[in-house]
Motif scaffolding. Structure first.
Motif, PDB file in Angstrom:
ATOM      1  N   THR B  38     -24.669  -9.370  -1.331  1.00  0.00           N
ATOM      2  CA  THR B  38     -23.703  -9.196  -2.413  1.00  0.00           C
ATOM      3  C   THR B  38     -23.818  -7.804  -3.018  1.00  0.00           C
ATOM      4  O   THR B  38     -22.813  -7.157  -3.309  1.00  0.00           O
ATOM      5  CB  THR B  38     -23.925 -10.268  -3.488  1.00  0.00           C
ATOM      6  N   LEU B  39     -25.055  -7.329  -3.171  1.00  0.00           N
ATOM      7  CA  LEU B  39     -25.238  -5.992  -3.723  1.00  0.00           C
ATOM      8  C   LEU B  39     -24.599  -4.943  -2.821  1.00  0.00           C
ATOM      9  O   LEU B  39     -23.886  -4.050  -3.284  1.00  0.00           O
ATOM     10  CB  LEU B  39     -26.728  -5.692  -3.883  1.00  0.00           C
ATOM     11  N   ALA B  40     -24.843  -5.074  -1.503  1.00  0.00           N
ATOM     12  CA  ALA B  40     -24.279  -4.115  -0.562  1.00  0.00           C
ATOM     13  C   ALA B  40     -22.760  -4.133  -0.633  1.00  0.00           C
ATOM     14  O   ALA B  40     -22.090  -3.089  -0.668  1.00  0.00           O
ATOM     15  CB  ALA B  40     -24.753  -4.446   0.856  1.00  0.00           C
ATOM     16  N   VAL B  41     -22.220  -5.332  -0.691  1.00  0.00           N
ATOM     17  CA  VAL B  41     -20.768  -5.496  -0.724  1.00  0.00           C
ATOM     18  C   VAL B  41     -20.181  -4.876  -1.993  1.00  0.00           C
ATOM     19  O   VAL B  41     -19.165  -4.177  -1.944  1.00  0.00           O
ATOM     20  CB  VAL B  41     -20.458  -7.003  -0.635  1.00  0.00           C
ATOM     21  N   ILE B  42     -20.867  -5.112  -3.124  1.00  0.00           N
ATOM     22  CA  ILE B  42     -20.388  -4.511  -4.368  1.00  0.00           C
ATOM     23  C   ILE B  42     -20.469  -2.991  -4.259  1.00  0.00           C
ATOM     24  O   ILE B  42     -19.568  -2.266  -4.699  1.00  0.00           O
ATOM     25  CB  ILE B  42     -21.217  -5.047  -5.569  1.00  0.00           C
ATOM     26  N   GLY B  43     -21.562  -2.494  -3.614  1.00  0.00           N
ATOM     27  CA  GLY B  43     -21.686  -1.059  -3.407  1.00  0.00           C
ATOM     28  C   GLY B  43     -20.514  -0.498  -2.623  1.00  0.00           C
ATOM     29  O   GLY B  43     -19.922   0.520  -3.003  1.00  0.00           O
ATOM     30  N   VAL B  44     -20.142  -1.170  -1.543  1.00  0.00           N
ATOM     31  CA  VAL B  44     -19.008  -0.719  -0.724  1.00  0.00           C
ATOM     32  C   VAL B  44     -17.740  -0.678  -1.573  1.00  0.00           C
ATOM     33  O   VAL B  44     -16.974   0.309  -1.536  1.00  0.00           O
ATOM     34  CB  VAL B  44     -18.812  -1.658   0.484  1.00  0.00           C
ATOM     35  N   LEU B  45     -17.525  -1.734  -2.360  1.00  0.00           N
ATOM     36  CA  LEU B  45     -16.304  -1.787  -3.169  1.00  0.00           C
ATOM     37  C   LEU B  45     -16.285  -0.671  -4.211  1.00  0.00           C
ATOM     38  O   LEU B  45     -15.240  -0.062  -4.447  1.00  0.00           O
ATOM     39  CB  LEU B  45     -16.191  -3.155  -3.849  1.00  0.00           C
ATOM     40  N   VAL B  46     -17.453  -0.410  -4.820  1.00  0.00           N
ATOM     41  CA  VAL B  46     -17.507   0.661  -5.818  1.00  0.00           C
ATOM     42  C   VAL B  46     -17.200   2.006  -5.165  1.00  0.00           C
ATOM     43  O   VAL B  46     -16.419   2.804  -5.679  1.00  0.00           O
ATOM     44  CB  VAL B  46     -18.896   0.671  -6.511  1.00  0.00           C
ATOM     45  N   MET B  47     -17.789   2.236  -3.978  1.00  0.00           N
ATOM     46  CA  MET B  47     -17.514   3.479  -3.254  1.00  0.00           C
ATOM     47  C   MET B  47     -16.030   3.619  -2.967  1.00  0.00           C
ATOM     48  O   MET B  47     -15.429   4.695  -3.142  1.00  0.00           O
ATOM     49  CB  MET B  47     -18.291   3.505  -1.935  1.00  0.00           C
TER      50      MET B  47
END
Lengths: 360, 299
Positions: B38-47
């Motif tokens: 989930t953290l990685a996914v949120i990171g991708v979305l923020v990027m």
């Protein structure tokens, strides 16, 4: 086994639990008359009332100051509906509730809000009855807060109550319901019920979901709290042993009606209504030589949508006669303390076992 | 637990913590922090969000300047590392700028539907009775149409364009949000703790504020985040059909439609907008799953 034995035995009662002597008949704390609730069953396209469930039908009783009144009966007999009617959580169709001389819900009587200060309730499901998203101290403090106490004062009261139910506030105040055991949660529920300093607490199957040893602990806690806060209990349960242990008087309900009411020892020793008799003989005996060999009753309770004519118990009653079909028996006092609704106890009712006037 | 003895003397700390009630969100955050996916996914979305908002900083070419000379260049062409589209516009620039409209059309309708549908659903669920029947039967009428058909019908009537796309998608997402909000609220309303709150003499609005909302908003929010991915795909679908954003605007669905003609000449380039749609909606989906798990109090 020992905790079970402890609370089943009637001899070693907790002092103060059973107030043996009643002062000479002052006004009862709570008087219920002709309480009736019929739930309409809506059906069809336009929500027409197709049938009516007679959940509670013409129920009258009194609760004396400082006593514990047990209410027993099968599932669906109207015990819990009665409790919710008393709390005005559902509106009765008919009947009056008089609390300490004041009628509830009439303009010059007791307001619903005031009633809630005086009467509180503990529910069966300890988890569902606590908000999962509030720390338990907040759940306890909610009632006083709603009634105008400041947040801090309400929380301090919650801490006092946590102490009173045997939970260390420093450890438990900020916990969430899912972090507690069933017994601890039920203690929180008791504390919440006491937060408004009520005079009557309705315990609706409050210990039924707990395992036996925890149940005994909570029962003892309830007995202590009763003395300490000068409470009156209405104790609803299907567990006859527990009712015998905790109650002064017991009321037996069947299909929305009161069939018998009286002091718990006398009713258990000498049940007068055939249903009470059947109910009590269904209690498992601790002695294997005295085990029940015959089913005391057969079949299920009739559908409360279409209750039998006359006496509602007649379809399952081994002693039913023609008269039982024709007229419902009234709840008549058989002596000062007891009352029973059975044609056999109405003189000249037409039942062959009824006393005939002039005889004896 | 070592400091329990010290605490036992003084309950005020625990009371203060109880009053603030912050520990719930802290716990959600702690659980989220351990959930690497989930953290990685949120990171991708923020990027993605940063890239889309500051698009000029990440691109060198005008997304609208085409050239007949460099049509459908393959991936890896010097100066156009993702190649060019069918009229010779830099594909990387168009992908980044396209994200603006795609995300806008994917998030705004869900947000609006969450506001309107959430309000109506909670109201209907809590009020019950006639109001509930009125709201829910109207919802059923809208629900009878699959959301893509409803969106197509609405944009068909209103005409293409970003505003109409957002409007159409909002309308088609209101019914599911109402339905979820209503059912969650009804479920919570019938729990014993609400009855206990009523028994303490609290007014309806107080109960709503302290007992209903905090149990209801979480699940509704999680459901709404799961709708974002569907909404992105639907928005892209509308554009693909020519009912959404109009050319020459850069939008992933529209780009997919236009590049379709070049699929034989440069298959990889033609597929890229689709890959972006896939990645974005997948990320929103995974985020919604992670949120739901982190917010489940019983775990």
């Amino acid at each position: 086994m020992s905790p079970l034995k402890h609370h089943v035995a009637t001899e070693d009662r907790v002092p103060g639990l059973a107030s043996e002597r009643h002062p000479p008949r002052p006004k009862p704390l709570l008087a219920i008359e002709h309480l009736t609730k019929h739930f309409p069953l809506k059906g069809g396209l336009f929500g027409r009332t197709s049938a009516v469930v007679q959940a509670v039908d013409d129920v009258s009783f009194v609760v004396e100051r400082g006593e514990t009144l047990g209410i027993v009966g099968e599932s669906g007999c109207g015990k819990s509906t009665t409790a919710r009617l008393l709390m005005h959580l559902i509106k009765p169709d008919r009947g009056s509730i008089v609390f300490d001389g004041q009628t509830v819900g009439v303009p010059e009587g007791l307001s619903q809000r005031e009633l809630h200060r005086q009467m509180q309730m503990v529910f069966q499901d300890s988890y569902a009855s606590l908000n999962p998203r509030l720390p338990v101290a907040m759940s306890i403090a909610f009632g006083p807060f709603v009634h105008g106490l400041g947040r801090t004062a309400a929380l301090l009261r919650a801490a006092d109550l946590l102490n009173a139910v045997g939970l260390e506030p420093a450890l438990f105040a900020d916990r969430y319901p899912h972090e507690l055991s069933g017994g601890q949660r039920q203690r929180i529920n008791v504390a919440r019920a006491l937060a408004l300093e009520p005079r009557i607490v309705i315990l609706d199957e409050a210990v039924s979901a707990l395992d036996k040893s925890v149940e005994a602990q909570v029962l003892n806690l309830l007995a202590d709290l009763k003395v300490r806060f000068d409470l009156t209990y209405i104790f609803i349960s299907h567990d006859l042993n527990v009712v015998r242990y905790i109650s002064d008087r017991v009321m037996v309900m069947y299909l929305g009606k009161v069939v018998e009411i009286g002091p718990v020892d006398r009713v258990y020793r000498d049940p007068q209504h055939p249903y009470t008799r059947a109910l009590l003989s269904a209690m498992p005996s601790m002695d294997p030589r005295r085990r029940t060999r015959q089913a005391p009753l057969s079949g299920d309770p009739p559908n409360p949508v279409r209750p039998p004519s006359g006496c509602r118990f007649r379809t399952r009653c081994p002693l039913a006669e023609a008269i039982c079909e024709q007229a419902p028996p009234a709840l008549l006092a058989s002596d000062t303390a007891r009352a029973v609704a059975c044609h056999m106890h109405v003189p000249a009712s037409g039942h062959t076992q009824a006393a005939t006037p002039g005889a004896e | 637990m070592e400091d329990s003895a010290a605490l036992a003397a003084d309950p005020t700390t625990a009371l203060k913590r109880a009053q603030q009630g912050k520990s719930y969100w802290r716990r959600v955050w702690e659980r989220l922090r351990e959930d690497k996916v989930t953290l990685a996914v949120i990171g991708v979305l923020v990027m993605l969000l940063i890239m889309v908002v500051f698009a000029p900083w990440f691109t060198m070419h005008d997304p609208y300047a085409g050239s007949v000379l460099r049509r459908l260049k393959p991936v890896g062409t010097p100066g156009h590392w993702l190649g060019t589209d069918e009229v010779g516009r830099d594909l990387w620039s168009r992908m980044v700028y396209g994200g603006r409209l795609s995300l806008l059309a994917g998030v705004v309708p869900v947000f609006l539907a969450l506001l309107i549908g959430g309000f109506l659903g909670i109201l209907a669920g809590y009020a019950g009775g006639l109001l509930n029947s009125a709201v829910m039967r109207l919802t059923d009428v809208l629900y009878a149409f699959p959301s893509i058909l409803l969106a197509i019908a609405i944009t068909g009537i209103l005409g293409a364009g970003l505003q109409n796309t957002i409007l159409a998608l909002t309308i088609s997402f209101i019914p599911p949000v109402i339905r979820i909000s209503e059912s969650v609220t009804t479920q919570v309303r019938n729990l014993d703790f609400v009855e206990a709150a009523r028994a303490s003499g609290a007014r309806r609005l107080t109960i709503m504020r302290y007992h209903i909302l905090n149990n209801v908003l979480g699940p509704i929010l999680v459901y709404a985040t799961s709708l974002i991915s569907i909404c992105i795909i639907l928005a892209a679908g509308l554009s693909f059909l020519g009912l959404g954003v109009t050319p020459p605007s850069a939008e992933w669905g529209l780009m997919l439609n236009n590049l379709r003609q070049g699929i034989w000449a440069s298959p990889l380039v033609a597929a890229l907008p689709g890959v972006m749609i896939f990645i974005t909606s997948m990320c929103f989906n995974l985020m919604s799953d992670g949120l739901r798990q982190a917010m489940d109090v019983r775990l």
